[in-house]
Structure formats: structure tokens, C-alpha cells
Enzyme design. Structure first.
Site, PDB file in Angstrom:
ATOM      1  N   HIS A 108       8.135  10.512 -27.772  1.00  0.00           N
ATOM      2  CA  HIS A 108       7.221  11.372 -27.005  1.00  0.00           C
ATOM      3  C   HIS A 108       7.563  12.852 -27.199  1.00  0.00           C
ATOM      4  O   HIS A 108       6.693  13.674 -27.480  1.00  0.00           O
ATOM      5  CB  HIS A 108       7.279  10.996 -25.522  1.00  0.00           C
ATOM      6  CG  HIS A 108       6.424  11.866 -24.653  1.00  0.00           C
ATOM      7  ND1 HIS A 108       5.049  11.815 -24.679  1.00  0.00           N
ATOM      8  CD2 HIS A 108       6.742  12.843 -23.767  1.00  0.00           C
ATOM      9  CE1 HIS A 108       4.563  12.716 -23.835  1.00  0.00           C
ATOM     10  NE2 HIS A 108       5.571  13.349 -23.265  1.00  0.00           N
ATOM     11  N   ARG A 129      -2.553  22.087 -13.043  1.00  0.00           N
ATOM     12  CA  ARG A 129      -1.564  21.088 -13.494  1.00  0.00           C
ATOM     13  C   ARG A 129      -1.851  20.656 -14.937  1.00  0.00           C
ATOM     14  O   ARG A 129      -0.950  20.188 -15.641  1.00  0.00           O
ATOM     15  CB  ARG A 129      -1.544  19.875 -12.549  1.00  0.00           C
ATOM     16  CG  ARG A 129      -0.434  18.907 -12.906  1.00  0.00           C
ATOM     17  CD  ARG A 129      -0.097  17.905 -11.842  1.00  0.00           C
ATOM     18  NE  ARG A 129       0.995  17.061 -12.300  1.00  0.00           N
ATOM     19  CZ  ARG A 129       1.675  16.229 -11.545  1.00  0.00           C
ATOM     20  NH1 ARG A 129       1.385  16.123 -10.271  1.00  0.00           N
ATOM     21  NH2 ARG A 129       2.653  15.502 -12.036  1.00  0.00           N
ATOM     22  N   GLU A 155       9.877  19.530 -23.705  1.00  0.00           N
ATOM     23  CA  GLU A 155       9.166  19.769 -22.429  1.00  0.00           C
ATOM     24  C   GLU A 155       9.681  21.056 -21.756  1.00  0.00           C
ATOM     25  O   GLU A 155       8.928  21.751 -21.082  1.00  0.00           O
ATOM     26  CB  GLU A 155       9.322  18.574 -21.481  1.00  0.00           C
ATOM     27  CG  GLU A 155       8.712  17.270 -21.995  1.00  0.00           C
ATOM     28  CD  GLU A 155       7.178  17.184 -21.940  1.00  0.00           C
ATOM     29  OE1 GLU A 155       6.534  18.085 -21.363  1.00  0.00           O
ATOM     30  OE2 GLU A 155       6.632  16.210 -22.496  1.00  0.00           O
ATOM     31  N   HIS A 162      -0.004  18.217 -25.535  1.00  0.00           N
ATOM     32  CA  HIS A 162      -0.109  16.770 -25.314  1.00  0.00           C
ATOM     33  C   HIS A 162      -1.403  16.159 -25.843  1.00  0.00           C
ATOM     34  O   HIS A 162      -1.438  14.956 -26.103  1.00  0.00           O
ATOM     35  CB  HIS A 162       0.044  16.446 -23.822  1.00  0.00           C
ATOM     36  CG  HIS A 162       1.466  16.535 -23.330  1.00  0.00           C
ATOM     37  ND1 HIS A 162       2.195  17.701 -23.391  1.00  0.00           N
ATOM     38  CD2 HIS A 162       2.294  15.603 -22.788  1.00  0.00           C
ATOM     39  CE1 HIS A 162       3.413  17.479 -22.886  1.00  0.00           C
ATOM     40  NE2 HIS A 162       3.492  16.221 -22.522  1.00  0.00           N
ATOM     41  N   HIS A 182      -0.200  13.140 -27.783  1.00  0.00           N
ATOM     42  CA  HIS A 182      -0.463  11.724 -27.494  1.00  0.00           C
ATOM     43  C   HIS A 182      -1.085  11.042 -28.705  1.00  0.00           C
ATOM     44  O   HIS A 182      -0.768   9.892 -29.019  1.00  0.00           O
ATOM     45  CB  HIS A 182      -1.368  11.574 -26.268  1.00  0.00           C
ATOM     46  CG  HIS A 182      -0.613  11.766 -24.986  1.00  0.00           C
ATOM     47  ND1 HIS A 182      -1.229  12.046 -23.787  1.00  0.00           N
ATOM     48  CD2 HIS A 182       0.710  11.733 -24.708  1.00  0.00           C
ATOM     49  CE1 HIS A 182      -0.307  12.175 -22.836  1.00  0.00           C
ATOM     50  NE2 HIS A 182       0.876  11.986 -23.370  1.00  0.00           N
ATOM     51  N   LYS A 227       3.743  11.627 -10.747  1.00  0.00           N
ATOM     52  CA  LYS A 227       2.860  10.819 -11.594  1.00  0.00           C
ATOM     53  C   LYS A 227       3.555   9.493 -11.842  1.00  0.00           C
ATOM     54  O   LYS A 227       4.662   9.469 -12.386  1.00  0.00           O
ATOM     55  CB  LYS A 227       2.606  11.510 -12.931  1.00  0.00           C
ATOM     56  CG  LYS A 227       1.484  12.523 -12.902  1.00  0.00           C
ATOM     57  CD  LYS A 227       1.133  12.947 -14.312  1.00  0.00           C
ATOM     58  CE  LYS A 227      -0.001  13.954 -14.298  1.00  0.00           C
ATOM     59  NZ  LYS A 227      -0.297  14.478 -15.643  1.00  0.00           N
ATOM     60  N   GLU A 277      -3.872  17.229 -10.378  1.00  0.00           N
ATOM     61  CA  GLU A 277      -4.383  17.677 -11.680  1.00  0.00           C
ATOM     62  C   GLU A 277      -5.898  17.922 -11.710  1.00  0.00           C
ATOM     63  O   GLU A 277      -6.615  17.387 -12.544  1.00  0.00           O
ATOM     64  CB  GLU A 277      -3.982  16.649 -12.759  1.00  0.00           C
ATOM     65  CG  GLU A 277      -4.011  17.275 -14.155  1.00  0.00           C
ATOM     66  CD  GLU A 277      -3.414  16.382 -15.234  1.00  0.00           C
ATOM     67  OE1 GLU A 277      -2.230  16.041 -15.111  1.00  0.00           O
ATOM     68  OE2 GLU A 277      -4.129  16.062 -16.173  1.00  0.00           O
ATOM     69  N   LYS A 317       7.708  23.675 -12.995  1.00  0.00           N
ATOM     70  CA  LYS A 317       6.858  22.509 -12.720  1.00  0.00           C
ATOM     71  C   LYS A 317       6.554  22.409 -11.227  1.00  0.00           C
ATOM     72  O   LYS A 317       5.431  22.076 -10.828  1.00  0.00           O
ATOM     73  CB  LYS A 317       7.523  21.219 -13.250  1.00  0.00           C
ATOM     74  CG  LYS A 317       6.596  20.035 -13.074  1.00  0.00           C
ATOM     75  CD  LYS A 317       6.876  18.842 -13.945  1.00  0.00           C
ATOM     76  CE  LYS A 317       5.780  17.795 -13.661  1.00  0.00           C
ATOM     77  NZ  LYS A 317       5.975  16.535 -14.323  1.00  0.00           N
ATOM     78  N   ASN A 332      -0.050  19.868 -19.785  1.00  0.00           N
ATOM     79  CA  ASN A 332      -0.416  19.054 -20.948  1.00  0.00           C
ATOM     80  C   ASN A 332      -0.438  19.871 -22.231  1.00  0.00           C
ATOM     81  O   ASN A 332      -0.960  19.404 -23.251  1.00  0.00           O
ATOM     82  CB  ASN A 332      -1.786  18.394 -20.720  1.00  0.00           C
ATOM     83  CG  ASN A 332      -1.759  17.456 -19.530  1.00  0.00           C
ATOM     84  OD1 ASN A 332      -0.738  16.828 -19.269  1.00  0.00           O
ATOM     85  ND2 ASN A 332      -2.851  17.381 -18.799  1.00  0.00           N
ATOM     86  N   ARG A 373       0.816  -1.235   0.000  1.00  0.00           N
ATOM     87  CA  ARG A 373       0.000   0.000   0.000  1.00  0.00           C
ATOM     88  C   ARG A 373       0.842   1.275   0.000  1.00  0.00           C
ATOM     89  O   ARG A 373       0.389   2.326   0.417  1.00  0.00           O
ATOM     90  CB  ARG A 373      -0.965   0.030   1.183  1.00  0.00           C
ATOM     91  CG  ARG A 373      -1.961  -1.101   1.172  1.00  0.00           C
ATOM     92  CD  ARG A 373      -3.116  -0.830   2.109  1.00  0.00           C
ATOM     93  NE  ARG A 373      -4.019  -1.960   2.107  1.00  0.00           N
ATOM     94  CZ  ARG A 373      -3.932  -2.987   2.944  1.00  0.00           C
ATOM     95  NH1 ARG A 373      -2.984  -3.008   3.860  1.00  0.00           N
ATOM     96  NH2 ARG A 373      -4.781  -3.977   2.870  1.00  0.00           N
TER      97      ARG A 373
HETATM   98  N1  GLY Z   1       3.881  15.470 -17.346  1.00  0.00           N
HETATM   99  C1  GLY Z   1       2.844  16.289 -16.883  1.00  0.00           C
HETATM  100  C2  GLY Z   1       2.653  16.239 -15.407  1.00  0.00           C
HETATM  101  O1  GLY Z   1       3.514  15.767 -14.683  1.00  0.00           O
HETATM  102  O2  GLY Z   1       1.628  16.657 -14.934  1.00  0.00           O
END
Ligand code: GLY
Length: 357
Positions: free
Chosen positions: A262, A238, A182, A245, A249, A140, A234, A224, A242, A118
Site C-alpha cells: 500500500h 477528509r 503517508e 490514493h 489504489h 475508518k 469524509e 490527521k 486521499n 450495534r
Molecule cells: N486513510 C485516510 C483516512 O483515514 O481518511
């Protein structure tokens, strides 16, 4: 050495940055811990040795697992392999996982840590420019599902990030370009001054100038960090991260994850999002041209000639997890450094923006 503090609702942790970050002093706090090191098979031998020696010397229990980092291996099978080692060697809840590698290794190790007993601690040692400015910050963690990238995951923050730019020395140019995508994104959503600095220094960055790279990484992580500290999971801003993206994507899937990396897909997606920004938010033409000039400089001539079938790309976007209900979410710019989240955009406007010029 520079330290940036990442403060989120669930955890605060430092990112240490510099050119001698893997020295044993930065591992001391993990003495007498049960440690599992997950290694990217592409890691330079001397770097691998340095980390292996530092960790095996201080740990009370030590194992390691080498993984070939590709999207196919970012899977439940690989996740099980990590869990198997932990279970077979009776690792306790007090153990700590280390990831030495690019974004795939950081994401999967983080998810293994999020799900073992957990949730246990983990430390990231990102080895690519892309993972140094993105995957290593913000917690993430994920694996892929056959039906989609990063579909299974959790927010789980690391305890520490060790960002050593000497790891970038052996990177091919194409991987530097991926990270630059990025970095440019961070400037575009939040910092006009940084964008200007990138315009002035892009040639040196593309050449791998380590002083300039360190400055770009540091600024990028600061941006960031500010975003994720306000919105760890997010729910709001946040989503700005994107930018490019939603298109990006879909571009990755369009090329079956083989034709475009990517970073390349995100760079192309940023050009399209910039076109859409002009149409929807009246982004000024001079700014649009500046953005395109900078983004084009990190793409090859060949990539810039790519032509997309707009309807096919839109269908792929609809499968993206960034949508809200049936509506696609787009991050658009009203000007450089000012991002907004929009949905409900007419398909004809999206189609019109699908070009790289
Ligand atoms: N790569 C985007 C984020 O970490 O929210």
C-alpha cells in the site's frame, strides 16, 4: 509520553505516544471489563506477552484471537471468527476489543466492534509505522469484498490509541518506507514547514532513528487529527487524505496486491498526482521537483523503473470507491501544503501524468 486529543463529532479520544506506552498504567481504566484481544500473528513475542499480561490481569473476562494479517484475511470470514468468539463467550455490550497489529488488524477489529451488538468500544495498539500514522486515527473501519478493498465498513472511533514506537524496532526498512509515504502525504496536503523538516531528516527517518520517528509520527497525527475533527465522515476536506490514493489504489490492484505494498503504491501515486498538479493547478516546477526528490528517496530503484500501461491503470481507477458519479476525484496540490479536490479531469491529462519521473 505525549498525548494528542482527537476530537470528532461522534467521540473524543486520546492518542498516547512514546517508548513505554504499553506499561500497565495505561490499561488501568479498563479494569473489570470483558476484553477480547485480536493479535497480528507477526507481533514480536515480548510485546505480545506484555499486552496479554496487562489485559488478562485486569479483565473480568478475557479471550484472544490471533490472525494472520493479509488482504485475503481481511474478510467476512475473519470478521465472523471475531464475532463467534464474542457470541460464544456471551460478551456484553459493555465489552471492549483491543487490536494489537498493523492496519489490517486495526481495521477489522474496529469493524467487528462497530457491528457487534450495534457497536461496542475498541482500543488500538498499532504496530507498524503505517498504522501508527494512518489506520489508528480517524475511525475508518472495514473489511474487503472480493470485488474491492475496504468496500464494507463503518466510521467508528476507538476509545483510545496506544502508539508505542518501541514496536517499530523490529520493523524491516521496507515497512518504515511504507509509513513514510503517508507521513509525506500529510505534509504535502497541509504543512509546508513539516515538508521542509522531512526533507532535512529523511535519511535519519529511513534509518529508523526513534527520536526523529516519534517527531514525524506526532506531527503526522496532529495533521490527521485536525482534518478528521473538521470532517469525520469524509464529506469534504477528509478527502485530502486521499492524495496519491486514486492512482495508488489502482496501482495496488495493477500489481494484484502482491507486487506493490500500500505504501509503495501510494508513494508512486503521489508522484503521478504531483505531475497532474503541475498540469491542472500550475504547481511550480521547483516544488514538483522537491516533492519527487523526497518521494523517490523512499522508493527503491527497481520500483522507480516500473512502467504502467496508462489505459489499464485508468480502467482500474474507475472501479475505485473514491469516484463521484462517473467522475474520478483527484486530490491535487496548488503548492506544497495546499490541497484541492478536483473532478472532471480530461483523460489525456491523467494519461500524461502516469509516470514516475
Ligand atoms: N486513510 C485516510 C483516512 O483515514 O481518511
Amino acid at each position: 509520553m505525549k498525548e494528542i486529543k482527537i476530537n470528532t463529532d461522534s467521540r473524543n479520544y486520546p492518542v498516547l505516544m512514546g517508548t513505554d506506552i504499553l506499561n500497565k498504567n495505561n490499561f488501568k481504566e479498563f479494569s473489570h471489563k470483558e476484553i477480547l484481544l485480536v493479535i497480528d500473528s507477526k507481533i514480536d513475542e515480548s510485546v505480545k506477552k506484555e499486552v496479554q499480561i496487562n489485559l488478562s490481569n485486569i479483565s473480568s473476562k478475557y479471550s484472544e484471537l490471533t490472525i494472520e494479517a493479509n488482504e485475503e484475511n481481511k474478510s467476512s470470514d475473519t470478521l465472523s471468527m471475531i464475532h463467534d468468539v464474542l457470541i460464544e463467550h456471551s460478551y456484553s455490550r459493555d465489552c471492549i476489543l483491543f487490536a494489537l497489529g498493523g492496519g489490517i488488524i486495526c481495521d477489522i477489529t474496529g469493524f467487528a466492534a462497530a457491528t457487534y451488538l450495534r457497536g461496542v468500544d475498541f482500543v488500538l495498539i498499532p504496530s507498524t509505522l503505517l498504522s501508527q500514522v494512518d489506520a489508528s486515527v480517524g475511525g475508518k473501519t472495514a473489511i474487503n469484498h472480493p470485488k474491492g478493498k475496504n468496500m464494507i465498513g463503518a466510521f467508528h472511533q476507538p476509545s483510545k490509541v496506544l502508539t508505542d514506537t518501541k514496536l517499530l524496532k523490529s520493523l524491516e526498512k521496507v515497512r518504515i518506507r511504507e509509513g513514510l509515504a503517508e507521513i509525506i502525504k500529510h505534509a504535502l496536503i497541509k504543512d509546508k514547514t513539516f515538508f521542509k523538516w522531512l526533507e532535512e531528516n529523511i535519511e535519519d527517518l529511513l534509518e529508523g532513528n526513534d527520536v526523529k520517528l516519534l517527531e514525524a509520527i506526532s506531527k503526522s497525527i496532529e495533521i490527521k487529527a485536525e482534518v478528521v475533527s473538521k470532517d469525520e465522515t469524509e464529506q469534504g476536506i477528509r478527502k485530502w487524505l486521499n492524495f496519491g490514493h486514486t492512482f495508488g489504489h489502482a496501482i495496488e490492484v495493477y500489481g494484484n496486491y502482491k507486487k506493490f505494498s500500500h505504501g509503495e503504491a501510494v508513494a508512486m501515486g503521489m508522484v503521478m498526482a504531483t505531475n497532474l498538479s503541475q498540469k491542472i493547478l500550475n504547481l511550480e516546477k521547483v516544488e514538483k521537483d522537491k516533492i519527487k526528490r523526497l518521494v523517490h528517496s523512499i522508493l527503491t530503484e527497481e520500483l522507480l523503473k516500473t512502467e504502467f500501461h496508462p489505459k489499464n491503470l485508468i480502467n482500474l481507477m474507475s472501479a475505485d470507491k473514491k469516484k463521484k458519479g462517473d467522475n474520478l476525484n483527484f486530490i491535487l496540490l496548488s503548492s506544497i501544503g495546499e490541497a484541492q479536490i478536483l473532478s472532471g479531469i480530461d483523460e489525456s491529462d491523467i494519461i500524461e501524468s502516469i509516470k514516475l519521473t
